[in-house]
Design a protein around this motif. Structure first.
Motif, mmCIF file in Angstrom:
data_model
loop_
_atom_site.group_PDB
_atom_site.id
_atom_site.type_symbol
_atom_site.label_atom_id
_atom_site.label_comp_id
_atom_site.label_asym_id
_atom_site.label_seq_id
_atom_site.Cartn_x
_atom_site.Cartn_y
_atom_site.Cartn_z
ATOM 1 N N PRO A 61 51.249 39.176 51.512
ATOM 2 C CA PRO A 61 50.671 39.725 50.285
ATOM 3 C C PRO A 61 49.901 41.001 50.612
ATOM 4 O O PRO A 61 49.160 41.051 51.602
ATOM 5 C CB PRO A 61 49.740 38.612 49.809
ATOM 6 C CG PRO A 61 50.282 37.355 50.429
ATOM 7 C CD PRO A 61 50.826 37.783 51.750
ATOM 8 N N SER A 62 50.048 42.035 49.793
ATOM 9 C CA SER A 62 49.419 43.328 50.099
ATOM 10 C C SER A 62 48.566 43.844 48.949
ATOM 11 O O SER A 62 48.322 45.031 48.853
ATOM 12 C CB SER A 62 50.507 44.366 50.431
ATOM 13 O OG SER A 62 51.413 44.511 49.357
ATOM 14 N N TYR A 63 48.126 42.949 48.078
ATOM 15 C CA TYR A 63 47.287 43.394 46.952
ATOM 16 C C TYR A 63 45.840 43.555 47.400
ATOM 17 O O TYR A 63 45.389 42.945 48.376
ATOM 18 C CB TYR A 63 47.384 42.411 45.782
ATOM 19 C CG TYR A 63 47.274 40.954 46.154
ATOM 20 C CD1 TYR A 63 46.047 40.364 46.436
ATOM 21 C CD2 TYR A 63 48.416 40.161 46.232
ATOM 22 C CE1 TYR A 63 45.957 39.024 46.775
ATOM 23 C CE2 TYR A 63 48.330 38.820 46.579
ATOM 24 C CZ TYR A 63 47.099 38.258 46.845
ATOM 25 O OH TYR A 63 47.016 36.942 47.193
ATOM 26 N N TYR A 64 45.116 44.379 46.656
ATOM 27 C CA TYR A 64 43.712 44.638 46.935
ATOM 28 C C TYR A 64 42.828 43.813 45.999
ATOM 29 O O TYR A 64 43.277 43.354 44.946
ATOM 30 C CB TYR A 64 43.391 46.131 46.757
ATOM 31 C CG TYR A 64 44.196 47.026 47.671
ATOM 32 C CD1 TYR A 64 43.796 47.251 48.981
ATOM 33 C CD2 TYR A 64 45.369 47.639 47.226
ATOM 34 C CE1 TYR A 64 44.528 48.064 49.828
ATOM 35 C CE2 TYR A 64 46.112 48.460 48.060
ATOM 36 C CZ TYR A 64 45.679 48.667 49.359
ATOM 37 O OH TYR A 64 46.413 49.471 50.196
ATOM 38 N N ASN A 65 41.568 43.646 46.390
ATOM 39 C CA ASN A 65 40.616 43.003 45.490
ATOM 40 C C ASN A 65 40.546 43.787 44.184
ATOM 41 O O ASN A 65 40.452 45.015 44.189
ATOM 42 C CB ASN A 65 39.219 42.947 46.126
ATOM 43 C CG ASN A 65 39.155 41.943 47.267
ATOM 44 O OD1 ASN A 65 40.079 41.171 47.470
ATOM 45 N ND2 ASN A 65 38.054 41.964 48.002
ATOM 46 N N GLY A 66 40.598 43.065 43.087
ATOM 47 C CA GLY A 66 40.562 43.715 41.779
ATOM 48 C C GLY A 66 41.931 43.987 41.193
ATOM 49 O O GLY A 66 42.037 44.507 40.074
ATOM 50 N N THR A 104 42.580 39.380 41.480
ATOM 51 C CA THR A 104 42.367 39.018 42.872
ATOM 52 C C THR A 104 40.946 39.367 43.312
ATOM 53 O O THR A 104 40.346 40.337 42.858
ATOM 54 C CB THR A 104 43.361 39.742 43.789
ATOM 55 O OG1 THR A 104 43.163 41.155 43.671
ATOM 56 C CG2 THR A 104 44.787 39.411 43.403
ATOM 57 N N ASP A 105 40.402 38.535 44.210
ATOM 58 C CA ASP A 105 39.119 38.817 44.845
ATOM 59 C C ASP A 105 39.162 38.252 46.252
ATOM 60 O O ASP A 105 40.203 37.758 46.703
ATOM 61 C CB ASP A 105 37.946 38.261 44.031
ATOM 62 C CG ASP A 105 38.002 36.741 43.847
ATOM 63 O OD1 ASP A 105 38.636 36.057 44.697
ATOM 64 O OD2 ASP A 105 37.425 36.231 42.880
ATOM 65 N N SER A 106 38.050 38.304 46.951
ATOM 66 C CA SER A 106 38.026 37.872 48.351
ATOM 67 C C SER A 106 38.313 36.383 48.505
ATOM 68 O O SER A 106 38.713 35.933 49.582
ATOM 69 C CB SER A 106 36.673 38.205 48.983
ATOM 70 O OG SER A 106 35.616 37.578 48.264
ATOM 71 N N ALA A 135 40.946 29.254 35.735
ATOM 72 C CA ALA A 135 41.518 28.516 36.848
ATOM 73 C C ALA A 135 41.530 29.447 38.046
ATOM 74 O O ALA A 135 41.125 30.615 37.946
ATOM 75 C CB ALA A 135 42.918 28.018 36.510
ATOM 76 N N GLY A 136 41.971 28.941 39.170
ATOM 77 C CA GLY A 136 42.005 29.800 40.351
ATOM 78 C C GLY A 136 42.805 29.185 41.475
ATOM 79 O O GLY A 136 42.960 27.964 41.548
ATOM 80 N N PHE A 137 43.345 30.055 42.325
ATOM 81 C CA PHE A 137 44.041 29.639 43.534
ATOM 82 C C PHE A 137 43.339 30.255 44.735
ATOM 83 O O PHE A 137 43.023 31.446 44.734
ATOM 84 C CB PHE A 137 45.497 30.133 43.542
ATOM 85 C CG PHE A 137 46.353 29.579 42.441
ATOM 86 C CD1 PHE A 137 46.263 28.260 42.048
ATOM 87 C CD2 PHE A 137 47.273 30.402 41.800
ATOM 88 C CE1 PHE A 137 47.064 27.755 41.032
ATOM 89 C CE2 PHE A 137 48.083 29.912 40.790
ATOM 90 C CZ PHE A 137 47.982 28.587 40.400
ATOM 91 N N GLU A 138 43.087 29.452 45.758
ATOM 92 C CA GLU A 138 42.714 29.988 47.051
ATOM 93 C C GLU A 138 43.986 30.119 47.874
ATOM 94 O O GLU A 138 44.829 29.220 47.869
ATOM 95 C CB GLU A 138 41.704 29.062 47.741
ATOM 96 C CG GLU A 138 40.378 28.974 46.985
ATOM 97 C CD GLU A 138 39.395 28.009 47.628
ATOM 98 O OE1 GLU A 138 39.641 27.602 48.793
ATOM 99 O OE2 GLU A 138 38.397 27.654 46.981
ATOM 100 N N MET A 139 44.133 31.253 48.555
ATOM 101 C CA MET A 139 45.395 31.585 49.201
ATOM 102 C C MET A 139 45.227 31.794 50.700
ATOM 103 O O MET A 139 44.186 32.263 51.163
ATOM 104 C CB MET A 139 45.967 32.869 48.586
ATOM 105 C CG MET A 139 45.927 32.942 47.070
ATOM 106 S SD MET A 139 47.229 32.011 46.261
ATOM 107 C CE MET A 139 48.628 33.101 46.542
#
Length: 297
Positions: A61-66, A104-106, A135-139
């Motif tokens: 995955p190459s997305y940035y926070n935010g 996305t976030d940290s 909701a949320g996913f930790e990755m």
């Protein structure tokens, strides 16, 4: 024998089964009513079967926070059940269409749900109070989901909450984890994961990288589930059932953009049949199950 029906609620009071087997129908309430609930997801073991063609590279995955993504999750879970020679009963869950915004976030991916729809009138009314549910996913760094969070809107009813929990749990176990080595088009890797519940399942997902265009990947998924034991421990200490037959498998295709946290398109279906016997009475329970999960705009 207890009457069994569709479960799959990871947050339920011990009554949900993590895979695609049934669960007790009556008296079910989601865990942690009114609070955010976090459920850890069993670690996935990834094995590369074929690294594919050159050129090869690491899939990460190459997305940035935010990073923000608008996506819609659709789920449909059908189950028919028969006890001995009694009439077949339908315990299917209403199909759900869940529009959401992923940010996305940290810590992973935060999800804000929009207006969830369903063809079931009663559930549709209950879901009107769920707008704004989070909701949320930790990755993991390999893209695998390691934990699932759900924080319903304050006025969300038990039935609406349970439906949302089930939908997200289905989605979690239809996701894909990338291999930890460079791969190219045609690569095949195997993801093995334990799906916990009354019946612990060994789930094996075989992923094939069908095509790649920059960061956009087309992936074929083939899934099988096998019980780790031949006994089902029923919820609420209601006894056990012998597992006489259990066949669950499925397949599908998803499209992933490495710059976005969730699949952008695709669907996967898994189905089969299960046969259980009560060792005390020789009563036989048969179930036919099909689950469909899809992603889109």
């Amino acid at each position: 024998m207890v009457v069994l029906a569709v479960g799959l609620t990871a947050f339920g009071s011990g009554c949900g089964d993590g895979g695609d087997s049934g669960a007790e129908a009556d008296g079910t309430e989601p865990l942690g009513i009114g609070n955010e609930v976090t459920v850890p997801i069993a670690a996935a073991m990834v094995t590369t079967v074929d690294p594919g063609e050159e050129p090869r590279s690491l899939l990460r995955p190459s997305y940035y926070n935010g990073t923000i993504q608008a996506v819609t999750l659709r789920t449909d879970h059908r189950i028919q059940q028969q006890i001995d020679s009694q009439q077949v009963r339908d315990f299917s869950s209403p199909a759900l269409t869940i529009p959401m915004t992923a940010t996305t976030d940290s810590g992973g991916v935060e999800l804000t749900l929009g207006s969830v729809t369903t063809p079931d009138p009663a559930l549709s009314e209950a879901l009107t109070a769920a707008d704004g549910t989070h909701a949320g996913f930790e990755m993991s760094e390999l893209g695998g989901i390691t934990a699932l969070r759900l924080a319903p809107a304050p006025d969300t009813s038990n039935s609406a909450r349970a439906a949302l929990e089930q939908a997200f749990y289905q989605a979690v176990y239809r996701s894909v984890t990338f291999p930890d080595e460079p791969v190219g088009v045609g690569a095949v890797w195997r993801v093995q994961q334990t799906v916990g519940g009354g019946v612990d399942l060994d789930q094996v997902t075989t992923a094939t990288l069908v095509a790649r265009d920059g960061g956009r990947l087309s992936i074929r998924l083939d899934v099988t589930q096998t019980p780790k034991s031949n006994i089902w421990d029923l919820p609420n200490e209601a006894g056990t059932l012998d597992i006489e037959d259990y066949a669950m498998q499925g397949s599908g295709d998803i499209t992933v953009d490495l710059g976005l946290p969730l699949p952008i398109a695709g669907s996967i279906s898994i189905g089969g049949h299960q046969v259980y016997r009560d060792p005390r009475t020789s009563t036989v329970l048969r179930q036919a199950i099909e689950t469909n999960v899809s992603w889109g705009g």
